[in-house]
Design a protein around this motif. Structure first.
Motif, PDB file in Angstrom:
ATOM      1  N   VAL A  98     -53.674 -30.576 -91.547  1.00 39.08           N
ATOM      2  CA  VAL A  98     -52.767 -30.416 -92.680  1.00 39.08           C
ATOM      3  C   VAL A  98     -52.139 -31.759 -93.020  1.00 39.08           C
ATOM      4  O   VAL A  98     -51.805 -32.554 -92.144  1.00 39.08           O
ATOM      5  CB  VAL A  98     -51.674 -29.361 -92.366  1.00 39.08           C
ATOM      6  N   ALA A 130     -46.267 -25.764 -90.246  1.00 40.75           N
ATOM      7  CA  ALA A 130     -46.376 -26.896 -91.167  1.00 40.75           C
ATOM      8  C   ALA A 130     -45.483 -26.754 -92.385  1.00 40.75           C
ATOM      9  O   ALA A 130     -45.428 -27.668 -93.217  1.00 40.75           O
ATOM     10  CB  ALA A 130     -47.829 -27.065 -91.611  1.00 40.75           C
ATOM     11  N   SER A 131     -44.784 -25.636 -92.531  1.00 46.63           N
ATOM     12  CA  SER A 131     -43.896 -25.467 -93.686  1.00 46.63           C
ATOM     13  C   SER A 131     -42.814 -26.532 -93.668  1.00 46.63           C
ATOM     14  O   SER A 131     -42.321 -26.937 -92.609  1.00 46.63           O
ATOM     15  CB  SER A 131     -43.260 -24.081 -93.666  1.00 46.63           C
ATOM     16  N   PHE A 173     -49.048 -33.741 -95.204  1.00 49.23           N
ATOM     17  CA  PHE A 173     -47.678 -33.473 -95.663  1.00 49.23           C
ATOM     18  C   PHE A 173     -47.378 -34.380 -96.858  1.00 49.23           C
ATOM     19  O   PHE A 173     -47.182 -35.590 -96.693  1.00 49.23           O
ATOM     20  CB  PHE A 173     -46.675 -33.702 -94.538  1.00 49.23           C
ATOM     21  N   SER A 208     -49.069 -29.491 -97.251  1.00 47.15           N
ATOM     22  CA  SER A 208     -47.731 -28.903 -97.279  1.00 47.15           C
ATOM     23  C   SER A 208     -46.859 -29.784 -98.154  1.00 47.15           C
ATOM     24  O   SER A 208     -46.755 -31.001 -97.934  1.00 47.15           O
ATOM     25  CB  SER A 208     -47.147 -28.817 -95.867  1.00 47.15           C
ATOM     26  N   MET A 220     -53.536 -22.896 -98.992  1.00 46.47           N
ATOM     27  CA  MET A 220     -52.755 -21.938 -98.203  1.00 46.47           C
ATOM     28  C   MET A 220     -52.710 -20.596 -98.907  1.00 46.47           C
ATOM     29  O   MET A 220     -52.395 -20.507-100.087  1.00 46.47           O
ATOM     30  CB  MET A 220     -51.329 -22.444 -98.004  1.00 46.47           C
ATOM     31  N   SER A 254     -39.517 -24.638 -99.302  1.00 46.62           N
ATOM     32  CA  SER A 254     -40.894 -25.016 -99.034  1.00 46.62           C
ATOM     33  C   SER A 254     -41.836 -24.203 -99.902  1.00 46.62           C
ATOM     34  O   SER A 254     -41.590 -23.040-100.185  1.00 46.62           O
ATOM     35  CB  SER A 254     -41.226 -24.779 -97.558  1.00 46.62           C
ATOM     36  N   SER A 291     -41.026 -30.799 -91.261  1.00 40.78           N
ATOM     37  CA  SER A 291     -41.829 -29.612 -90.977  1.00 40.78           C
ATOM     38  C   SER A 291     -41.094 -28.712 -89.998  1.00 40.78           C
ATOM     39  O   SER A 291     -40.145 -29.133 -89.305  1.00 40.78           O
ATOM     40  CB  SER A 291     -43.181 -30.013 -90.398  1.00 40.78           C
ATOM     41  N   GLN A 327     -53.090 -23.765 -94.295  1.00 39.78           N
ATOM     42  CA  GLN A 327     -52.855 -24.630 -95.443  1.00 39.78           C
ATOM     43  C   GLN A 327     -53.377 -26.024 -95.110  1.00 39.78           C
ATOM     44  O   GLN A 327     -53.309 -26.467 -93.951  1.00 39.78           O
ATOM     45  CB  GLN A 327     -51.368 -24.681 -95.815  1.00 39.78           C
ATOM     46  N   SER A 336     -46.168 -23.430-100.695  1.00 34.91           N
ATOM     47  CA  SER A 336     -47.522 -23.554-100.198  1.00 34.91           C
ATOM     48  C   SER A 336     -48.257 -24.637-100.960  1.00 34.91           C
ATOM     49  O   SER A 336     -48.136 -24.761-102.177  1.00 34.91           O
ATOM     50  CB  SER A 336     -48.270 -22.228-100.351  1.00 34.91           C
TER      51      SER A 336
END
Length: 774
Positions: free
Chosen positions: A607, A375-376, A609, A639, A660, A654, A406, A636, A656
């Protein structure tokens, strides 16, 4: 002659007869001769015993397979008997009438037919192997042949004598045995020889390497004898042999017996290399792991698709199918055959740039090292990276940038800039070491390739790359491929975290994640669970697709063996249709494969975004909220991206979000960069010239040229001239990063007023700040 001379002569003759009798009684049986027949070929069989390939392995002599008498034409048997031994079926190994005629002819210096029968000639072949029958034989040799021929006829049936003779007699040049002769000169099996071809074969027995005209004249005589033996007694005039003369000339100029024939030439060679060498004279059939049915499907699919691509400058291809559990090679096509101008080149073993197919291995390493999660967010935007060789500016395949995406989207959609950012975190040196753990034998260090390694600038083979993907399919366990069957091997060593391998597999099997680049209805979508990745090398020279199901891993390459660029080829129009055909064939008639089992230590977490940096809100979400897999401890719930441009300490761009856990700082060398050249100043005392090594991470331990150097994030080193390798390792001794530097020794002091700097490219005098890693 004196009485003593007569006695000595009698004793010698008696001894010769005794010796000949001893040799005669030592003659092998027919079964022994047939079992020891040393074919110059090896028959390569598939896993079920079906013939895959006939491959020549002995280049000193050319023998085919042993041919039974029932599988030879009646015309050949008749021609040979009429030419070599007319009373073959009447005598008992020795034709005494011919012996008498030969004796009288020798006495009166007249030319007569030879007295050696087929049985006597066979005795010579059994005793001499393949040596040409040249030169004059002594009386003792003749006596031995007479005795042995008689014994042989008593032990062997006539049909077996004739069968062994046909298989052991030298014909012409390197040809031994009727199978090699009939396939080389006439392009057919021995049972298909007609009267003319049989006459030519019989004519070659007595004078194997005679000129064409002589062979034709003798063949004409044999053919006339054949007609008369069949009661066709009409006189044969000279013009009737004109066709036979033309046939003889054509046959003796022919070489139709290919050294290899079948559907798996390159796989057969690989299997022979893997097999233990057989004893001299023995070439038993070689059983392999291949499946003949699947091999035919692979060849047909690759050939059909390459014909469709001929207008796009695509001529060559290769593919490999592996069994995930055992490593068995089930199908192996090394070239496109007649479509290729380099059909003998094994393209499955050729080293080529794999393009984006290295990205799954890179992201797996970043996930395993907890540098990223699925998901980063990574910034897909124009960027440039300072390197010791200059600026590196990566581009996407479509020259377009997607903004913040992502890791799932970046990998599935095969975006280049996020991959380069990820490699900046992992470092090229560490990624190169990981690739070697996957079985990809890179010839250079990661610093040689630099950040282009993320986009496949190193050269690998299709077989090795497919096996690296098989490692992901097996949850990080790496094992060798095999061409020869054997017991099920034990699981290999774990070279990547099984949880990271699972997350990568989940991403590559997600059709929605790849939709930005490939759409939702691409050829990569299969009815059963599969994970797949495409790749295209620089200048459109190579196109790859590698993917796996629960049971199999398939790799396909298309391009040109000569290295020319293809035209109008995409990730789904090149190798992908062949990959899809093979996956469909592998799963045909089987229940659809389920997704892999989830390994322990993975957490499923919803998650969101957010496009806003922490503390801000109000913009549209970057990607839809979804459930994502995380390594335990990296979960997390949100994101987010950074508000500012990417900093060198955070190449991915990126951060957290809420919920996270903080990721541990990756251990890497921050200064100097790899490739730095240090020039010692001759006017400064050596003890006052120190080079400071800097690194980030916890419990940093330094090594210089393989020896411990010190600990801590900063370390001052007294340099000495030479090329050095600097590494940082963790508490377990695992290498986390490495660089290579060069120290150049001080020269003589220059006169006052002249420049004291060392003149060299990329030299940094001590005290000068070296460029930072991106």
């Amino acid at each position: 002659m004196t009485p003593m001379a007569q006695i000595l002569r009698t004793m010698c003759c008696t001894a010769a007869l005794c010796a000949a009798s001893g040799l005669a009684w030592a003659l092998p049986s027919f079964d022994d001769v047939r079992a020891a027949y040393p074919s110059s070929e090896t028959l390569v069989l598939d896993r079920h015993g079906e013939l895959l390939q006939r491959l020549r392995t002995d280049y000193t002599v050319r023998r085919g397979e042993w041919v039974s008498l029932e599988d030879t034409s009646g015309a050949l048997r008749l021609a040979l008997v009429l030419s070599e031994d007319r009373r073959f079926y009447a005598h008992s190994g020795v034709d005494w009438a011919s012996v008498s005629a030969a004796a009288w002819g020798h006495l009166f210096h007249e030319r007569t037919r030879g007295a050696s029968t087929i049985s006597m000639q066979l005795v010579g072949l059994l005793g001499e192997g393949d040596r040409p029958r040249s030169g004059q034989r002594t009386v003792l040799d003749k006596v031995g042949q007479v005795v042995s021929g008689t014994v042989l006829d008593r032990r062997w049936r006539k049909d077996r004598v004739l069968e062994a003779y046909l298989n052991l007699v030298p014909w012409r040049g390197e040809l031994v045995g009727i199978d090699a002769l009939s396939r080389t000169l006439f392009g057919k099996a021995a049972h298909g020889l007609d009267d003319g071809e049989a006459a030519i074969a019989a004519a070659l027995v007595r004078a194997p390497n005679a000129p064409v005209a002589q062979v034709a004249r003798r063949a004409c005589g044999v053919w006339r004898d054949m007609l008369q033996a069949r009661a066709q007694s009409a006189p044969v005039t000279q013009p009737d042999c004109l066709w036979l003369t033309m046939l003889t000339q054509s046959a003796l100029e022919r070489s139709a017996y290919a050294s290899s024939a079948g559907i798996a030439p390159h796989a057969a060679r690989q299997a022979l290399r893997a097999a233990r060498p057989a004893p001299q004279g023995q070439q038993p059939p070689l059983l392999t792991t291949l499946d003949a049915r699947l091999q035919r499907v692979a060849q047909e699919s690759l050939g059909r698709h390459l014909r469709e691509l001929r207008g796009r400058e695509v001529n060559d291809g290769a593919l490999v199918v592996l069994d995930n559990a055992s490593g068995d090679v089930l199908a192996y096509v090394g070239s496109s055959g007649e479509l290729s101008q380099a059909r003998e080149v094994d393209a499955a073993m050729a080293l080529r740039q794999p393009g984006s197919t290295l990205k799954p291995l890179l992201y797996a390493q970043a996930l395993a090292e907890r540098r990223l999660t699925a998901a980063s967010l990574l910034h897909d935007a124009p960027t440039h990276i300072d390197t010791s060789g200059g600026l590196y500016i990566p581009q996407n395949y479509d020259r377009d940038f997607k903004g913040w995406v992502s890791v799932r989207t970046a990998l599935a959609a095969s975006l280049n800039v996020p991959a380069v950012r990820t490699l900046a975190m992992v470092t090229p040196a560490a990624f190169a070491r990981q690739l070697r753990d996957f079985g990809l034998a890179l010839p250079h260090t990661g610093d040689y390739y630099g950040f282009s390694l993320a986009l496949g600038s190193a050269e690998v083979s299709l077989l090795a790359l497919t096996n690296a993907y098989r490692t992901l399919a097996n949850g990080g366990h790496h094992g060798n491929v095999r061409f020869l069957p054997g017991p099920m091997p034990a699981p290999g060593p774990v070279v990547i975290d099984p949880r990271a391998a699972y997350v990568v597999a989940d991403i590559l099997s997600d059709p929605n994640a790849r939709a930005r680049t490939f759409g939702t209805r691409s050829v990569l979508a299969t009815r059963t669970w599969t994970a797949v990745k495409t790749g295209t090398s620089k200048d459109m020279r190579d196109n790859w697709v590698v993917g796996w199901s629960h049971r199999y891993t398939v790799g396909v390459w298309v391009g040109n063996a000569e290295g020319q660029a293809m035209r109008d080829i995409s990730g789904t129009s090149g190798a992908a249709p062949v990959w899809a055909d093979l996956m469909q064939a592998l799963e045909s008639g089987m229940r659809p494969d389920p997704a892999p089992a989830v390994p322990a230590g993975l957490v499923r977490q919803s998650v969101r975004f957010s496009p806003d940096p922490p503390g801000e809100s109000g913009r549209t979400a970057l990607e839809a909220t979804r459930s994502e897999w995380f390594l335990s401890g990296t979960e997390q719930t949100v994101s987010t991206r950074l508000a500012s441009r990417t900093a060198p300490s955070d190449p991915g761009g990126s951060r957290s979000g809420t919920g996270m856990a903080a990721l541990p700082e990756p251990m890497r060398i921050t200064s100097p960069v790899s490739g730095t050249v240090i020039a010692l100043d001759p006017d400064i005392p050596p003890t006052h010239q120190r080079l400071t090594f800097k690194a980030q991470g916890v419990d940093v331990r330094w090594e210089l040229d393989g020896q411990p150097l010190g600990r801590g994030p900063r370390l001052a080193w007294l340099p000495w001239p030479g090329r050095h390798q600097v590494r940082v390792v963790d508490a377990r001794g695992t290498v986390r990063d490495e660089i290579r530097i060069e120290v150049r020794g001080a020269g003589l002091a220059q006169p006052m007023g002249q420049d004291r700097r060392v003149s060299c490219t990329k030299c940094l005098p001590l005290g000068t700040q070296s460029p930072s890693n991106p």
